[in-house]
Design an enzyme around this catalytic site. Structure first.
Site, mmCIF file in Angstrom:
data_model
loop_
_atom_site.group_PDB
_atom_site.id
_atom_site.type_symbol
_atom_site.label_atom_id
_atom_site.label_comp_id
_atom_site.label_asym_id
_atom_site.label_seq_id
_atom_site.Cartn_x
_atom_site.Cartn_y
_atom_site.Cartn_z
ATOM 1 N N CYS A 169 4.866 21.123 -25.577
ATOM 2 C CA CYS A 169 3.575 21.371 -26.212
ATOM 3 C C CYS A 169 2.422 21.482 -25.218
ATOM 4 O O CYS A 169 1.294 21.793 -25.611
ATOM 5 C CB CYS A 169 3.282 20.280 -27.237
ATOM 6 S SG CYS A 169 4.625 20.096 -28.423
ATOM 7 N N HIS A 309 -5.200 16.508 -28.515
ATOM 8 C CA HIS A 309 -3.843 16.891 -28.894
ATOM 9 C C HIS A 309 -3.620 16.508 -30.355
ATOM 10 O O HIS A 309 -3.052 17.289 -31.099
ATOM 11 C CB HIS A 309 -2.842 16.204 -27.975
ATOM 12 C CG HIS A 309 -1.439 16.669 -28.154
ATOM 13 N ND1 HIS A 309 -1.077 17.999 -28.024
ATOM 14 C CD2 HIS A 309 -0.300 15.994 -28.457
ATOM 15 C CE1 HIS A 309 0.226 18.126 -28.238
ATOM 16 N NE2 HIS A 309 0.715 16.926 -28.507
ATOM 17 N N GLU A 320 -3.580 8.652 -27.364
ATOM 18 C CA GLU A 320 -4.544 9.598 -26.787
ATOM 19 C C GLU A 320 -5.959 9.052 -26.826
ATOM 20 O O GLU A 320 -6.716 9.195 -25.857
ATOM 21 C CB GLU A 320 -4.486 10.935 -27.529
ATOM 22 C CG GLU A 320 -5.447 11.959 -26.937
ATOM 23 C CD GLU A 320 -5.364 13.329 -27.588
ATOM 24 O OE1 GLU A 320 -6.008 14.257 -27.062
ATOM 25 O OE2 GLU A 320 -4.670 13.468 -28.613
ATOM 26 N N LYS A 341 -5.603 20.622 -35.104
ATOM 27 C CA LYS A 341 -4.259 20.669 -35.685
ATOM 28 C C LYS A 341 -4.278 20.232 -37.147
ATOM 29 O O LYS A 341 -3.338 20.529 -37.889
ATOM 30 C CB LYS A 341 -3.302 19.795 -34.888
ATOM 31 C CG LYS A 341 -2.904 20.364 -33.529
ATOM 32 C CD LYS A 341 -1.879 19.471 -32.854
ATOM 33 C CE LYS A 341 -1.461 20.018 -31.499
ATOM 34 N NZ LYS A 341 -2.518 19.860 -30.481
ATOM 35 N N HIS A 346 0.660 22.181 -35.836
ATOM 36 C CA HIS A 346 0.995 22.042 -34.411
ATOM 37 C C HIS A 346 1.768 23.285 -33.967
ATOM 38 O O HIS A 346 2.891 23.515 -34.389
ATOM 39 C CB HIS A 346 1.827 20.777 -34.208
ATOM 40 C CG HIS A 346 2.032 20.409 -32.777
ATOM 41 N ND1 HIS A 346 1.617 21.194 -31.725
ATOM 42 C CD2 HIS A 346 2.621 19.310 -32.204
ATOM 43 C CE1 HIS A 346 1.932 20.617 -30.589
ATOM 44 N NE2 HIS A 346 2.537 19.465 -30.863
ATOM 45 N N PHE A 407 6.600 16.855 -25.170
ATOM 46 C CA PHE A 407 7.821 16.078 -24.977
ATOM 47 C C PHE A 407 8.232 16.166 -23.499
ATOM 48 O O PHE A 407 8.133 17.219 -22.877
ATOM 49 C CB PHE A 407 8.952 16.635 -25.845
ATOM 50 C CG PHE A 407 8.841 16.317 -27.309
ATOM 51 C CD1 PHE A 407 7.849 15.500 -27.805
ATOM 52 C CD2 PHE A 407 9.752 16.847 -28.214
ATOM 53 C CE1 PHE A 407 7.762 15.202 -29.162
ATOM 54 C CE2 PHE A 407 9.676 16.562 -29.573
ATOM 55 C CZ PHE A 407 8.676 15.748 -30.039
#
Length: 421
Positions: A169, A309, A320, A341, A346, A407
């Site tokens: 991502c 994010h 975050e 998002k 996403h 990831f």
């Protein structure tokens, strides 16, 4: 080193099929979530996603060529067409109107997964057939993750750097940084960058369901993406593309281009912690933001807006925000934070690209997009943070930061600022 500026943007998302529609969706707080239409999702725990709908790629692309391309490649080409027109490189008919040096222009376009839809279809067709291995000869070129960049470079005759970045991502953020570096270091005058993703497929939904990463709020899908809400239960899968035209400042000025924003700085880091969970204290994310500020020669107090994010996962959102507070200190209370998002879902490898476009639009139009679908405060989140819940805010935005994390512990932070000669 050369200054890098933005002269064109393109967007294809669940809340808008072009930049004006995307801007209106961001301002109005539109949810792009809907029941899945690309396959029958009845057997799946999650039956909704943020799909691109009411979209006809033949408006801009050749119908015959589309049949030989995966959906993610078509989306990349479609958004690139809009960005090149906005930049004044091509006219409304898609014809080149600026005499661009092809050896000084390239395309670095990310995709986290590539042509998953193509791979899924070919394997399932083989499994359902006679067992004879007759795969489509275009399967590999449709499937591999570099072909968004490859087709853009071929379509627009760009002979400079051309490749994809693949870091889950964070892919789009790394693509933008690599493209900006090629310009800063004098290797190119113009770069097409961004990301594209199209994985609303059985494998995509099933795979993320098995990880318990997706929201399963099928009875209330419109509000399922709930970043920072106490009852968030996972992200909503999205699809689409964001494309950004970067140029050296002197190249843009020489051709009289309209400058939308400047790329001030960027940085990458790694959590070195876990395959999918973020570092609980946001250690890697913190360093990405701190180093991006250093690169940009900006102070924390200079930032007006952070596009996070913010995926709507229980662990990711709080980690975050901890990282942001560590990186910004007391200055964090003077800026706006939001997760778009909550509207687009996403977009995985395209997330950074689409969210960078949101940051550029925030600077252009002096507003902060909202974090929609907030209902219940999370006691683990500092209530003094301005997370821009539910409604957009009109305010001057001179500096905006975009975070994306993937990831594998990959982190990317990119800073845009208002262009000042």
């Amino acid at each position: 080193m050369k200054r890098v500026v933005v002269t064109g943007i393109g967007a294809l998302t669940a809340i808008g099929n072009n930049v004006p529609e995307y801007l209106e969706g961001l301002k109005s707080g539109k949810s792009g979530a809907q029941p899945i239409t690309q396959f029958d999702p009845e057997q799946f725990k999650t039956q909704f996603a943020c799909e691109v709908t009411n979209w006809d790629p033949t408006d801009r692309l050749d119908k015959r060529a589309i049949r030989r391309l995966d959906r993610y490649i078509v989306m990349a080409l479609y958004a690139a067409d809009e960005a090149l027109k906005m930049a004044g490189i091509n006219n409304e008919a898609g014809e080149r109107i600026f005499d661009l040096d092809p050896d000084r222009a390239g395309a670095i376009v990310a995709s986290g997964i590539g042509g998953l839809g193509t791979l899924e279809k070919e394997i399932m067709d083989f499994a359902d057939g006679s067992g004879t291995p007759r795969y489509n000869p275009f399967m590999i070129p449709k499937m591999i993750a570099n072909m968004g960049a490859g087709h853009i470079s071929m379509e627009h005759n760009l002979r400079g750097p051309s490749y994809a970045t693949v870091s889950a991502c964070a892919s789009g953020g790394h693509a933008l940084a690599a493209a900006a570096d090629d310009i800063r270091l004098g290797r190119a005058d113009l770069m097409i960058t961004g990301g594209s993703e199209a994985v609303v497929t059985k494998v995509g939904i099933g795979g993320f369901n098995s990880m318990k990463a997706l929201s399963t709020r099928n009875d209330d899908y419109k509000t399922a993406s709930r970043p920072y809400d106490a009852e968030r239960d996972g992200f909503v899968l999205g699809e689409g593309a964001g494309i950004i035209i970067l140029e050296s400042l002197d190249h843009a000025l020489a051709r009289g281009a309209t400058i939308l924003a400047e790329v001030a700085g960027y940085a990458a880091s790694s959590d070195a912690y876990h395959i999918s969970a973020p570092h609980p204290e946001g250690a890697g994310a913190k360093m990405a933001m701190i180093n991006a500020l250093k690169y940009a020669e900006l102070k924390a107090s200079d930032v007006d807006y952070i596009n996070t994010h913010g995926t709507s996962t229980p662990l990711g959102d709080t980690a975050e925000l901890k990282a942001i507070q560590l990186a910004f200190g007391e200055d964090v209370y003077d800026l706006n934070i939001s997760s778009t998002k909550s509207m687009t879902g996403h977009l995985l490898g395209a997330a950074a690209a689409v969210e960078s476009v949101a940051c550029i639009l925030a600077i252009q139009h002096n507003f902060v997009p909202p974090t929609i679908n907030h209902f219940t405060d999370d006691p683990e989140i500092d209530p003094k943070l301005d997370l821009t819940f539910n409604k957009s805010v009109e305010k001057p935005v001179n500096v905006a930061l975009s975070n994306t994390f993937g990831f594998g512990g990959h982190n990317s932070a990119t800073i845009f600022k208002r262009y000042n000669p």
